[in-house]
Design a protein around this motif. Structure first.
Motif, PDB file in Angstrom:
ATOM      1  N   VAL A   1      14.587  41.908  57.086  1.00  0.00           N
ATOM      2  CA  VAL A   1      14.947  42.331  58.444  1.00  0.00           C
ATOM      3  C   VAL A   1      14.533  41.261  59.441  1.00  0.00           C
ATOM      4  O   VAL A   1      15.289  40.923  60.362  1.00  0.00           O
ATOM      5  CB  VAL A   1      14.312  43.692  58.779  1.00  0.00           C
ATOM      6  CG1 VAL A   1      14.601  44.085  60.220  1.00  0.00           C
ATOM      7  CG2 VAL A   1      14.810  44.771  57.821  1.00  0.00           C
TER       8      VAL A   1
ATOM      9  N   ARG B   1       8.861  47.747  65.098  1.00  0.00           N
ATOM     10  CA  ARG B   1       9.108  48.274  63.757  1.00  0.00           C
ATOM     11  C   ARG B   1       9.961  47.329  62.910  1.00  0.00           C
ATOM     12  O   ARG B   1      11.158  47.553  62.696  1.00  0.00           O
ATOM     13  CB  ARG B   1       9.733  49.665  63.801  1.00  0.00           C
ATOM     14  CG  ARG B   1       9.900  50.205  62.380  1.00  0.00           C
ATOM     15  CD  ARG B   1      10.017  51.694  62.262  1.00  0.00           C
ATOM     16  NE  ARG B   1      10.681  52.055  61.033  1.00  0.00           N
ATOM     17  CZ  ARG B   1      10.160  51.912  59.809  1.00  0.00           C
ATOM     18  NH1 ARG B   1       8.941  51.455  59.672  1.00  0.00           N
ATOM     19  NH2 ARG B   1      10.839  52.241  58.739  1.00  0.00           N
ATOM     20  N   VAL B   2       9.331  46.268  62.451  1.00  0.00           N
ATOM     21  CA  VAL B   2       9.908  45.407  61.425  1.00  0.00           C
ATOM     22  C   VAL B   2       8.932  45.413  60.256  1.00  0.00           C
ATOM     23  O   VAL B   2       7.764  45.052  60.414  1.00  0.00           O
ATOM     24  CB  VAL B   2      10.125  43.969  61.927  1.00  0.00           C
ATOM     25  CG1 VAL B   2      10.672  43.098  60.804  1.00  0.00           C
ATOM     26  CG2 VAL B   2      11.089  43.968  63.111  1.00  0.00           C
ATOM     27  N   VAL B   3       9.413  45.846  59.103  1.00  0.00           N
ATOM     28  CA  VAL B   3       8.564  46.031  57.925  1.00  0.00           C
ATOM     29  C   VAL B   3       8.921  45.038  56.828  1.00  0.00           C
ATOM     30  O   VAL B   3       8.041  44.481  56.169  1.00  0.00           O
ATOM     31  CB  VAL B   3       8.690  47.475  57.389  1.00  0.00           C
ATOM     32  CG1 VAL B   3       7.930  47.645  56.081  1.00  0.00           C
ATOM     33  CG2 VAL B   3       8.199  48.468  58.431  1.00  0.00           C
ATOM     34  N   HIS B   4      10.207  44.818  56.609  1.00  0.00           N
ATOM     35  CA  HIS B   4      10.654  44.012  55.483  1.00  0.00           C
ATOM     36  C   HIS B   4      11.028  42.595  55.941  1.00  0.00           C
ATOM     37  O   HIS B   4      11.657  42.425  56.999  1.00  0.00           O
ATOM     38  CB  HIS B   4      11.860  44.664  54.807  1.00  0.00           C
ATOM     39  CG  HIS B   4      11.544  45.983  54.170  1.00  0.00           C
ATOM     40  ND1 HIS B   4      11.709  47.187  54.830  1.00  0.00           N
ATOM     41  CD2 HIS B   4      11.043  46.290  52.941  1.00  0.00           C
ATOM     42  CE1 HIS B   4      11.342  48.171  54.025  1.00  0.00           C
ATOM     43  NE2 HIS B   4      10.932  47.653  52.881  1.00  0.00           N
TER      44      HIS B   4
ATOM     45  N   ALA C   1       3.128  46.259  59.426  1.00  0.00           N
ATOM     46  CA  ALA C   1       3.480  45.716  58.111  1.00  0.00           C
ATOM     47  C   ALA C   1       2.342  44.892  57.532  1.00  0.00           C
ATOM     48  O   ALA C   1       2.121  44.881  56.317  1.00  0.00           O
ATOM     49  CB  ALA C   1       4.744  44.868  58.215  1.00  0.00           C
TER      50      ALA C   1
ATOM     51  N   MET D   1       4.962  41.430  63.434  1.00  0.00           N
ATOM     52  CA  MET D   1       4.798  42.455  62.404  1.00  0.00           C
ATOM     53  C   MET D   1       3.331  42.865  62.403  1.00  0.00           C
ATOM     54  O   MET D   1       2.484  42.160  61.851  1.00  0.00           O
ATOM     55  CB  MET D   1       5.228  41.921  61.037  1.00  0.00           C
ATOM     56  CG  MET D   1       6.666  41.415  61.002  1.00  0.00           C
ATOM     57  SD  MET D   1       7.137  40.640  59.428  1.00  0.00           S
ATOM     58  CE  MET D   1       7.456  42.086  58.417  1.00  0.00           C
TER      59      MET D   1
ATOM     60  N   GLU E   1      15.493  48.086  65.431  1.00  0.00           N
ATOM     61  CA  GLU E   1      16.498  48.854  66.171  1.00  0.00           C
ATOM     62  C   GLU E   1      16.809  48.260  67.539  1.00  0.00           C
ATOM     63  O   GLU E   1      17.931  48.382  68.029  1.00  0.00           O
ATOM     64  CB  GLU E   1      16.014  50.297  66.319  1.00  0.00           C
ATOM     65  CG  GLU E   1      17.008  51.233  66.956  1.00  0.00           C
ATOM     66  CD  GLU E   1      16.613  52.703  66.814  1.00  0.00           C
ATOM     67  OE1 GLU E   1      16.862  53.463  67.763  1.00  0.00           O
ATOM     68  OE2 GLU E   1      16.057  53.085  65.762  1.00  0.00           O
TER      69      GLU E   1
ATOM     70  N   GLU F   1      14.574  49.919  61.317  1.00  0.00           N
ATOM     71  CA  GLU F   1      13.886  48.646  61.491  1.00  0.00           C
ATOM     72  C   GLU F   1      14.709  47.734  62.406  1.00  0.00           C
ATOM     73  O   GLU F   1      15.934  47.660  62.308  1.00  0.00           O
ATOM     74  CB  GLU F   1      13.699  47.956  60.145  1.00  0.00           C
ATOM     75  CG  GLU F   1      12.586  48.523  59.302  1.00  0.00           C
ATOM     76  CD  GLU F   1      12.265  47.603  58.140  1.00  0.00           C
ATOM     77  OE1 GLU F   1      11.811  46.466  58.382  1.00  0.00           O
ATOM     78  OE2 GLU F   1      12.492  48.024  56.994  1.00  0.00           O
TER      79      GLU F   1
ATOM     80  N   GLY G   1       8.961  56.129  61.763  1.00  0.00           N
ATOM     81  CA  GLY G   1       9.936  55.719  60.769  1.00  0.00           C
ATOM     82  C   GLY G   1      11.317  56.312  60.921  1.00  0.00           C
ATOM     83  O   GLY G   1      12.243  55.874  60.227  1.00  0.00           O
TER      84      GLY G   1
ATOM     85  N   GLN H   1      11.747  56.849  54.564  1.00  0.00           N
ATOM     86  CA  GLN H   1      11.026  55.626  54.227  1.00  0.00           C
ATOM     87  C   GLN H   1       9.859  55.893  53.282  1.00  0.00           C
ATOM     88  O   GLN H   1       9.339  54.958  52.669  1.00  0.00           O
ATOM     89  CB  GLN H   1      10.532  54.932  55.505  1.00  0.00           C
ATOM     90  CG  GLN H   1       9.433  55.653  56.251  1.00  0.00           C
ATOM     91  CD  GLN H   1       9.932  56.803  57.117  1.00  0.00           C
ATOM     92  OE1 GLN H   1      11.136  57.043  57.193  1.00  0.00           O
ATOM     93  NE2 GLN H   1       9.029  57.503  57.768  1.00  0.00           N
TER      94      GLN H   1
END
Length: 653
Positions: free
Chosen positions: A306, A300-303, A324, A321, A279, A277, A273, A435
């Motif tokens: 994004v 690293r895509v969580v939301h 997530a 994802m 990046e 996200e 973290g 996070q």
């Protein structure tokens, strides 16, 4: 209801698959089941992936499927991902994979078979090493072995197609033997399988051609590639784009999937973290520009917002994802309904991979205690509505309170401070843990929506608890910082890590962080103080810092500590604190020496349970239970799983 993610929910065709949205669950070994295990283990695997499809996902990757390794008799490959006989040639493979695909298709999903053969275990294009932390010299494949391997990929893919797979993905990243051929770091050959880009990609091209020739029906074929190996001698995004262009021109593949990094580096391909996200989405855009084929970005895509931004920027056609969807299998449906705030956030603790690879523990998610246990089915309330009193609003207490309320019980939660979160709320103050606050905020909204009564500023006594006449009492009072038995520990310049994060340290002080904790906290404190401009020394008793922080996670932290000038002192235990200095003793030889520059000493020495209330109640109440750190201090995944199991055992049928 208005859909706020129009790009996510725009249709796309990938090879033979027509998809209604742009989110994908990339292949990963989550869930804890087994394709070729017992029937119970197989069902467990199926239910894990079905839960993601039932939550709105269409294209799911499934777990890695290992290709047979061309080994001499008796050779035993070892390490994470090592495999000898593979899966495809197992007599039950076609039946099991077929039944799994049938269940996915019945639920409206598409399934991938990802073909995996880890490099260096022991096969490789050359007798070189792929990284800095694994020094087992591999066997160099000869031309006959390469030809055998190409045929084996083709024949194995035909078995996957026979079983009903919708897509086949070549795992040509993550230290796979195919990546070892692609990379100039690990491919030093001077024959037709080495040299420039065309030589190094030859085996992958031949594997693609073999799959097309062996598979008799239309099927989707994709390559998963590393955008940038981020290691000396490896390839970068420009060379990745060249690979993409060349494979596109071949006309044998239907899509590309991109991630970044290497197994044990900074970042690893399971970034923690401290990384933003998305990046590396811009790098994916550069590789995507080399093809007209669909491209998946994973990293690293969580939301959902994004993912939407990545799609809007043209950096990918689909967004992968994995973690997530471990945290919340309903992410797609909640996004579609416009309920983003209800999505349980992944906070990148990485216990989903570190527990198993480092400690041999079952698969688990820190924030979703149902992950990997979907086969148990939903819980329902046992008997009448009960009054439940939970003391302590840390992770264990809040999870127990929420789960009990979800079963329809009346729940009161007592907390002595003015907020929920317990030690996790303190940990969230460290910059690499920011996070964590996402999950605490989500948990607070959850408690409010469930109608849990939360009382702050209550230092609950046994008499107070008993006076409330609750049918079930859960004591989740957490833990307090452990103070080691070291002379000088009571000096004013010696403080706890909690004090360092909540109150800080003087701006000009040199700081020595003394670690007696295998978890991530000492690293987080050292990183936080270094980021605030302090000169930091981290002293720890073990050969490596924070050994419970697995190889997939620790590289990024150590890279940043080094970049900030943090000094690491391994195998050293503090035996005396004095103004400005700390006396140390070697963990093994007992050699003693003194380190200066300790204007402030920060103790990151773990914690000890606050269980007094439980022991005062256990003989006075017939249904009192101890939970979380109040039982034994461990990590977040331990607390949430214990809460789940306690509620199921006591309050559910």
């Amino acid at each position: 209801m208005t859909i706020v993610s129009e790009r996510i929910f725009s249709p796309i065709r990938v090879g033979t698959m027509s998809l209604g949205h742009r989110l994908v669950v990339p292949p990963h070994s989550g869930g804890g089941g087994a394709l070729l295990g017992t029937e119970e283990q197989f069902d467990r695997m199926c239910r894990y992936w079905l839960a993601r499809v039932q939550g709105g996902m269409q294209w799911v990757g499934g777990g890695p499927v290992f290709v047979r390794n061309p080994l001499i008799p008796g050779f035993e490959p070892s390490g994470i991902g090592a495999n000898a006989d593979g899966f495809f040639r197992h007599p039950a493979f076609v039946d099991r994979m077929g039944r799994y695909m049938d269940r996915l298709h019945a639920a409206g999903g598409f399934g991938t078979v990802q073909m995996v053969l880890q490099g260096g275990m022991p096969i490789a294009p050359s007798q070189t090493l792929s990284g800095h932390l694994d020094h087992a010299i591999p066997h160099q494949l000869d031309l006959d072995e390469i030809a055998w391997l190409v045929r084996e990929y083709g024949a194995s893919a035909a078995l996957a197609a026979q079983a009903g797979a919708d897509a086949i993905e070549l795992h040509s990243n993550h230290d796979d033997v195919l990546q070892w051929f692609l990379s100039p770091r690990t491919n030093r050959r001077d024959d037709r399988y080495g040299g420039g880009i065309e030589g190094r990609r030859r085996i992958v091209r031949e594997v693609c051609e073999a799959i097309r020739s062996h598979v008799a029906r239309p099927i989707t074929l994709g390559l998963r590639l590393c955008l940038d190996e981020r290691i000396d001698g490896g390839y970068d995004v420009e060379e990745c784009a060249a690979f993409v262009s060349a494979f596109t021109a071949d006309g044998t593949v239907d899509y590309f999937s991109f991630d970044i990094g290497n197994n044990w580096g900074s970042p690893s391909y399971v970034p923690i973290g401290m990384h933003a996200e998305g990046e590396w989405a811009a790098l994916a855009g550069r590789a995507k520009a080399a093809t007209h084929l669909p491209a998946v970005y994973a990293g690293r895509v969580v939301h959902p917002q994004v993912a939407e931004a990545i799609l809007a920027a043209g950096q990918a056609d689909l967004v992968g994802m994995a973690r997530a969807l471990i945290a919340d299998p309903l992410l797609v449906e909640k996004t579609r309904a416009g309920h983003r705030a209800d999505i349980r956030p992944c906070i990148a603790v990485n216990d989903c991979i570190n527990r198993r690879s480092g400690e041999g523990l079952p698969f688990a998610c820190s924030v979703n205690p149902d992950a990997g246990r979907e086969f148990e089915g939903p819980a329902s309330r046992a008997g009448a509505v009960r009054e439940v009193l939970v003391v302590g609003a840390g992770p264990a207490g809040t999870e127990a309170a929420a789960l009990a309320a979800e079963l329809g019980h009346r729940v009161t939660l007592l907390e002595r401070s003015d907020r929920i979160g317990g030690q996790l709320a303190v940990a969230a103050l460290a910059r690499m843990n920011h996070q964590y606050a996402d999950w605490i905020d989500w948990q607070w909204r959850r408690l409010a929506q469930l109608g849990v009564t939360v009382e702050f500023g209550v230092e609950a006594s046994a008499d107070d608890v008993l006076s409330r006449d609750a049918g079930v009492v859960v004591v989740a009072t957490g833990a307090r910082p452990r103070v080691p038995d070291v002379p000088g520990v009571d000096l004013p310049h010696v403080i706890s890590s909690v004090a360092a994060l909540t109150g800080g340290v003087p701006p000009d002080d040199g700081v020595m962080v003394v670690s007696e904790d295998d978890r991530a906290a000492p690293l987080a404190v050292a990183d936080h103080l270094a980021g605030a401009g302090r000169q930091v020394t981290l002293v720890y008793q073990s050969p490596a810092p924070s050994p419970q922080v697995g190889k997939y996670s620790i590289g990024s932290v150590l890279a940043r500590l080094d970049a900030q000038g943090v000094r690491l002192v391994p195998m050293a235990r503090a035996v005396a604190f004095r103004p400005g200095t700390v006396e140390l003793s070697h963990s093994y030889s007992n050699r003693r020496w003194t380190l200066d520059g300790a204007d402030t000493v920060v103790l990151a020495c773990g914690s000890v349970s606050e269980d007094r209330l439980y022991h005062e109640l256990r003989t006075r109440h017939q249904a009192v239970h101890l939970l979380g750190d109040a039982y034994a201090p461990r990590r977040l995944s331990f607390a949430t799983r214990q809460a789940r199991d306690l509620v199921r055992a006591v309050l559910a049928s």
